[in-house]
Design a protein around this motif. Structure first.
Motif, PDB file in Angstrom:
ATOM      1  N   UNK A 166      22.295  19.952   2.663  1.00 48.83           N
ATOM      2  CA  UNK A 166      24.019  19.497   3.233  1.00 48.83           C
ATOM      3  C   UNK A 166      23.704  18.270   4.225  1.00 48.83           C
ATOM      4  N   UNK A 167      22.149  18.859   5.186  1.00 48.69           N
ATOM      5  CA  UNK A 167      21.977  17.692   6.263  1.00 48.69           C
ATOM      6  C   UNK A 167      20.664  17.364   6.739  1.00 48.69           C
ATOM      7  N   UNK A 168      20.383  16.481   8.098  1.00 51.06           N
ATOM      8  CA  UNK A 168      19.674  15.987   7.911  1.00 51.06           C
ATOM      9  C   UNK A 168      18.527  16.902   8.080  1.00 51.06           C
ATOM     10  N   UNK A 169      18.516  17.631   9.621  1.00 53.29           N
ATOM     11  CA  UNK A 169      18.468  18.874   9.686  1.00 53.29           C
ATOM     12  C   UNK A 169      18.732  20.126   9.596  1.00 53.29           C
ATOM     13  N   UNK A 170      17.576  20.926  10.015  1.00 55.12           N
ATOM     14  CA  UNK A 170      18.088  22.595  10.435  1.00 55.12           C
ATOM     15  C   UNK A 170      17.767  23.130  11.790  1.00 55.12           C
ATOM     16  N   UNK A 171      19.285  23.222  12.748  1.00 55.37           N
ATOM     17  CA  UNK A 171      18.942  23.305  13.979  1.00 55.37           C
ATOM     18  C   UNK A 171      18.437  24.535  14.395  1.00 55.37           C
ATOM     19  N   UNK A 172      17.795  24.744  15.920  1.00 58.44           N
ATOM     20  CA  UNK A 172      17.832  25.923  16.117  1.00 58.44           C
ATOM     21  C   UNK A 172      18.121  27.032  16.096  1.00 58.44           C
ATOM     22  N   UNK A 173      19.404  26.437  16.225  1.00 57.96           N
ATOM     23  CA  UNK A 173      21.306  27.714  16.053  1.00 57.96           C
ATOM     24  C   UNK A 173      21.236  28.004  14.629  1.00 57.96           C
ATOM     25  N   UNK A 174      21.334  26.870  13.646  1.00 53.78           N
ATOM     26  CA  UNK A 174      21.598  27.566  12.286  1.00 53.78           C
ATOM     27  C   UNK A 174      20.354  27.901  11.769  1.00 53.78           C
ATOM     28  N   UNK A 175      19.523  28.063  12.347  1.00 51.91           N
ATOM     29  CA  UNK A 175      18.283  28.838  11.771  1.00 51.91           C
ATOM     30  C   UNK A 175      18.003  30.702  12.714  1.00 51.91           C
ATOM     31  N   UNK A 176      18.834  30.096  13.521  1.00 50.14           N
ATOM     32  CA  UNK A 176      18.395  31.415  14.052  1.00 50.14           C
ATOM     33  C   UNK A 176      19.803  31.993  12.981  1.00 50.14           C
ATOM     34  N   UNK A 177      21.032  31.881  12.853  1.00 50.82           N
ATOM     35  CA  UNK A 177      22.501  32.403  12.043  1.00 50.82           C
ATOM     36  C   UNK A 177      21.480  32.639  10.417  1.00 50.82           C
ATOM     37  N   UNK A 178      21.360  31.989  10.429  1.00 51.87           N
ATOM     38  CA  UNK A 178      20.084  32.266   9.094  1.00 51.87           C
ATOM     39  C   UNK A 178      19.363  33.559   8.946  1.00 51.87           C
ATOM     40  N   UNK A 179      18.723  33.453  10.456  1.00 51.50           N
ATOM     41  CA  UNK A 179      17.552  34.566   9.808  1.00 51.50           C
ATOM     42  C   UNK A 179      18.493  36.400  10.062  1.00 51.50           C
ATOM     43  N   UNK A 180      19.236  36.049  10.989  1.00 45.28           N
ATOM     44  CA  UNK A 180      20.409  37.186  11.127  1.00 45.28           C
ATOM     45  C   UNK A 180      20.917  37.699  10.013  1.00 45.28           C
ATOM     46  N   UNK A 181      21.514  36.217   9.067  1.00 41.80           N
ATOM     47  CA  UNK A 181      22.381  37.234   7.971  1.00 41.80           C
ATOM     48  C   UNK A 181      20.855  37.456   6.916  1.00 41.80           C
ATOM     49  N   UNK A 182      19.790  36.805   7.050  1.00 45.12           N
ATOM     50  CA  UNK A 182      18.480  37.727   5.743  1.00 45.12           C
ATOM     51  C   UNK A 182      18.682  39.299   5.892  1.00 45.12           C
ATOM     52  N   UNK A 183      18.162  39.188   7.677  1.00 40.26           N
ATOM     53  CA  UNK A 183      18.387  40.432   7.496  1.00 40.26           C
ATOM     54  C   UNK A 183      18.905  40.977   8.351  1.00 40.26           C
ATOM     55  N   UNK A 184      20.148  41.053   8.635  1.00 41.57           N
ATOM     56  CA  UNK A 184      20.961  41.776   8.636  1.00 41.57           C
ATOM     57  C   UNK A 184      21.126  42.321   9.946  1.00 41.57           C
ATOM     58  N   UNK A 185      20.816  41.765  11.240  1.00 43.56           N
ATOM     59  CA  UNK A 185      20.586  42.008  12.212  1.00 43.56           C
ATOM     60  C   UNK A 185      21.401  41.231  13.035  1.00 43.56           C
ATOM     61  N   UNK A 186      22.003  41.748  14.261  1.00 41.53           N
ATOM     62  CA  UNK A 186      21.979  41.163  15.623  1.00 41.53           C
ATOM     63  C   UNK A 186      20.900  40.104  16.259  1.00 41.53           C
ATOM     64  N   UNK A 187      20.894  38.676  15.662  1.00 43.13           N
ATOM     65  CA  UNK A 187      19.859  38.044  16.647  1.00 43.13           C
ATOM     66  C   UNK A 187      19.999  37.580  17.792  1.00 43.13           C
ATOM     67  N   UNK A 188      21.577  37.205  18.020  1.00 39.27           N
ATOM     68  CA  UNK A 188      21.390  36.342  18.811  1.00 39.27           C
ATOM     69  C   UNK A 188      22.403  36.968  21.460  1.00 39.27           C
ATOM     70  N   UNK A 189      21.477  36.721  21.643  1.00 38.29           N
ATOM     71  CA  UNK A 189      22.032  37.704  23.037  1.00 38.29           C
ATOM     72  C   UNK A 189      23.340  37.537  22.702  1.00 38.29           C
ATOM     73  N   UNK A 190      23.771  36.353  23.328  1.00 34.00           N
ATOM     74  CA  UNK A 190      25.297  36.496  23.156  1.00 34.00           C
ATOM     75  C   UNK A 190      25.531  34.485  22.356  1.00 34.00           C
ATOM     76  N   UNK A 191      26.636  35.282  21.830  1.00 33.43           N
ATOM     77  CA  UNK A 191      27.043  33.829  20.556  1.00 33.43           C
ATOM     78  C   UNK A 191      28.412  33.695  20.835  1.00 33.43           C
ATOM     79  N   UNK A 192      29.179  32.626  20.792  1.00 32.26           N
ATOM     80  CA  UNK A 192      30.014  31.810  20.973  1.00 32.26           C
ATOM     81  C   UNK A 192      31.119  32.604  19.256  1.00 32.26           C
ATOM     82  N   UNK A 193      32.576  32.957  20.215  1.00 33.21           N
ATOM     83  CA  UNK A 193      33.449  33.611  19.296  1.00 33.21           C
ATOM     84  C   UNK A 193      34.944  32.620  19.221  1.00 33.21           C
ATOM     85  N   UNK A 194      34.593  32.115  20.234  1.00 32.24           N
ATOM     86  CA  UNK A 194      35.850  30.861  20.517  1.00 32.24           C
ATOM     87  C   UNK A 194      35.649  29.676  22.015  1.00 32.24           C
TER      88      UNK A 194
END
Length: 538
Positions: free
Chosen positions: A377-405
């Motif tokens: 659906x897009x040109x590239x998959x960024x590191x930010x998006x890849x990390x989220x995909x990993x987190x969803x796949x392994x069902x763990x928190x992958x980021x030390x910090x994340x933006x809520x709003x």
């Protein structure tokens, strides 16, 4: 000619002198004007880069140009400084005066030599041009030992007249002859033959050096410059990033790396320090506000990046499979794998492990499916998006910090105001911060910094449009420094400010993961919040 003998192979290696005219011809690029501070900064970087000759400007053209040449002549002592002038007494006087404090200097005179220039620009006969050249070379030689003479538009001037003019200026004391392909019109074999014949047939040609100056109108500037040096030229006139009039000049970084990469075949070398190429390129691009094309050889964003799964697999096994140069040798950050819809499992797993995560084979298959759905659906998959995909796949928190709003309020008259809610992955707690700035990005980064548990310096930002029209989104690439190292994060979003925020957070999370993995987290991690002065982050 400066010839050095290669003792190991007994093959003579010809030294090619690099004449940089970024600050003169390069600045003539539409919109590429530089101020005094920029010129001085670039001149000092060119000295670090290892150029042999530098042309800092056109002294007679304005008081600012004169001052720039004068100050650079005083500051840059290890490089030969060239004073540029038309074959006019007033120009010569200005060039001589501006360069009088240089430790090493030359005078560079030029005059048009093609019939079309003589008929429609100079409105002078060939005889008058020869007389002007003679008298001004004679006049200039009173002041300098080294005098370069350029026949503007030499490649369209006719060999007979070129020969006459070259002989005339040599007789008056010119020590360097430059035969430019001013309009980028020549073909390599034609241009090489011009140098060969003039060097062989012109009286006095054996007593002078020859230089080449090529423009890139047909994309042949580097090829024509090589043709000239293969036929006896020992100096090439270039600019950083190939900037200059119209399509620009011969690119310094391209020419230098051709010679460096193919030195065994060419039997040539330059004094350019490859490790300074990338820094020089970025400096000129920013100072001139001229972005570098993605597919620009050597320094372009895509020059050492690969999306094809076949290429990525080969590179991961041996870099030389699909790269003929080492980007790190030129100071280019190593980012050889770009993840997109053509990427394979090997590349995805490699990047996931680089980001500090481990996935088993079953998780890898699930991640691969999710990745392909995203990439389609897009040109590239960024590191930010890849990390989220990993987190969803392994069902763990992958980021030390994340933006809520994130919220940003901008104004044409007042400071910009931003607020950001940051989640701490370790505690699960959210905290909201605010900041003001001269621009929305400054305000946004200022408040996010407050939520990061270690000092971070915002070093660089690149923004690119990823579509057209009013709904166009943006891709952001942010470089930060933390724990004494550099980290790069990228992200895409329909809102460019959100893209910048996520890219910044991705870079910070890379720094945090690496610090934890190496046991450095206690030095700059959560405990540092209680000790550090927050003002240093904002």
């Amino acid at each position: 000619m400066n010839i050095e003998t290669n003792i190991d192979t007994k093959i003579e290696t010809k030294k090619i002198h690099i004449f940089d005219t970024t600050l003169r011809d390069g600045e003539q690029a539409p919109g590429g004007t530089l101020n005094l501070e920029d010129k001085i900064r670039i001149a000092l970087q060119l000295e670090k880069l290892g150029v042999d000759v530098m042309e800092p400007g056109f002294p007679v053209s304005s008081p600012g140009e004169f001052e720039a040449v004068r100050q650079i002549s005083r500051l840059v002592q290890s490089v030969e400084i060239c004073g540029f002038a038309r074959a006019i007494k007033g120009d010569i006087d200005a060039a001589v005066q501006a360069t009088q404090d240089a430790a090493k200097r030359r005078l560079h005179l030029f005059i048009s030599s093609s019939d079309i220039h003589l008929d429609f620009q100079l409105r002078k006969s060939r005889e008058q041009v020869i007389e002007m050249a003679r008298s001004m070379v004679s006049y200039g030689r009173q002041f300098v030992d080294r005098l370069e003479f350029s026949l503007m538009d030499a490649s369209r001037s006719g060999e007979e007249f070129v020969m006459q003019l070259v002989e005339a200026v040599i007789a008056e004391g010119a020590t360097i002859i430059n035969m430019p392909d001013t309009m980028g019109y020549a073909l390599p074999h034609e241009y090489g033959q011009l140098f060969a014949r003039v060097r062989q047939q012109a009286r006095g040609a054996d007593k002078v050096e020859f230089s080449t100056h090529c423009h890139n109108d047909l994309g042949l500037a580097v090829a024509n410059s090589l043709a000239a040096v293969q036929n006896g030229a020992t100096q090439v006139e270039v600019t950083i990033n190939g900037v200059g009039e119209r399509a620009g000049n011969c690119s310094l970084e391209e020419l230098a790396m051709v010679i460096d990469t193919r030195k065994a075949s060419l039997n040539m070398e330059t004094g350019i320090r490859p490790e300074e190429i990338y820094a020089s390129s970025r400096m000129v691009s920013r100072a001139m506000h001229m972005p570098i094309s993605f597919n620009k050889p050597v320094v372009g964003r895509n020059a050492f990046q690969h999306e094809s799964g076949i290429h990525q697999d080969g590179l991961l096994k041996n870099r030389n499979t699909y790269e003929i140069m080492d980007p790190e040798q030129m100071g280019i950050p190593r980012k050889m794998i770009i993840l997109g819809k053509h990427s394979g499992r090997h590349a995805i797993r490699h990047r996931v492990e680089q980001l500090g995560f481990k996935v088993d084979d079953a998780q890898m298959e699930e991640l691969y499916v999710r990745f392909k759905e995203k990439a389609d659906g897009q040109k590239i998959v960024t590191d930010d998006e890849l990390i989220r995909l990993v987190g969803t796949t392994v069902n763990v928190a992958t980021e030390t910090y994340s933006l809520v709003d994130v919220q940003v309020v901008t104004s044409s008259e007042r400071s910009r105001v931003a607020s950001a809610t940051v989640k701490n992955g370790a505690t699960g707690a959210n905290a909201t911060y605010s900041a003001i700035g001269r621009g929305p990005i400054e305000a946004l980064i200022g408040c996010i910094k407050q939520g990061i548990g270690f000092p971070v310096e915002f070093v660089d930002l690149e923004l690119h449009s990823i579509s057209t029209g009013e709904a166009a989104g943006g891709e952001a690439e942010v470089t930060v420094e933390a724990f004494g190292r550099s980290y790069v994060g990228n992200a895409m979003d329909e809102d460019i400010l959100i893209a910048v925020a996520h890219a910044y957070m991705a870079a910070c999370n890379q720094a945090a993961r690496e610090a934890k993995a190496e046991g450095r987290w206690a030095e700059g991690g959560a405990s540092a919040i209680e000790k550090a002065d927050r003002r240093m982050w904002t």
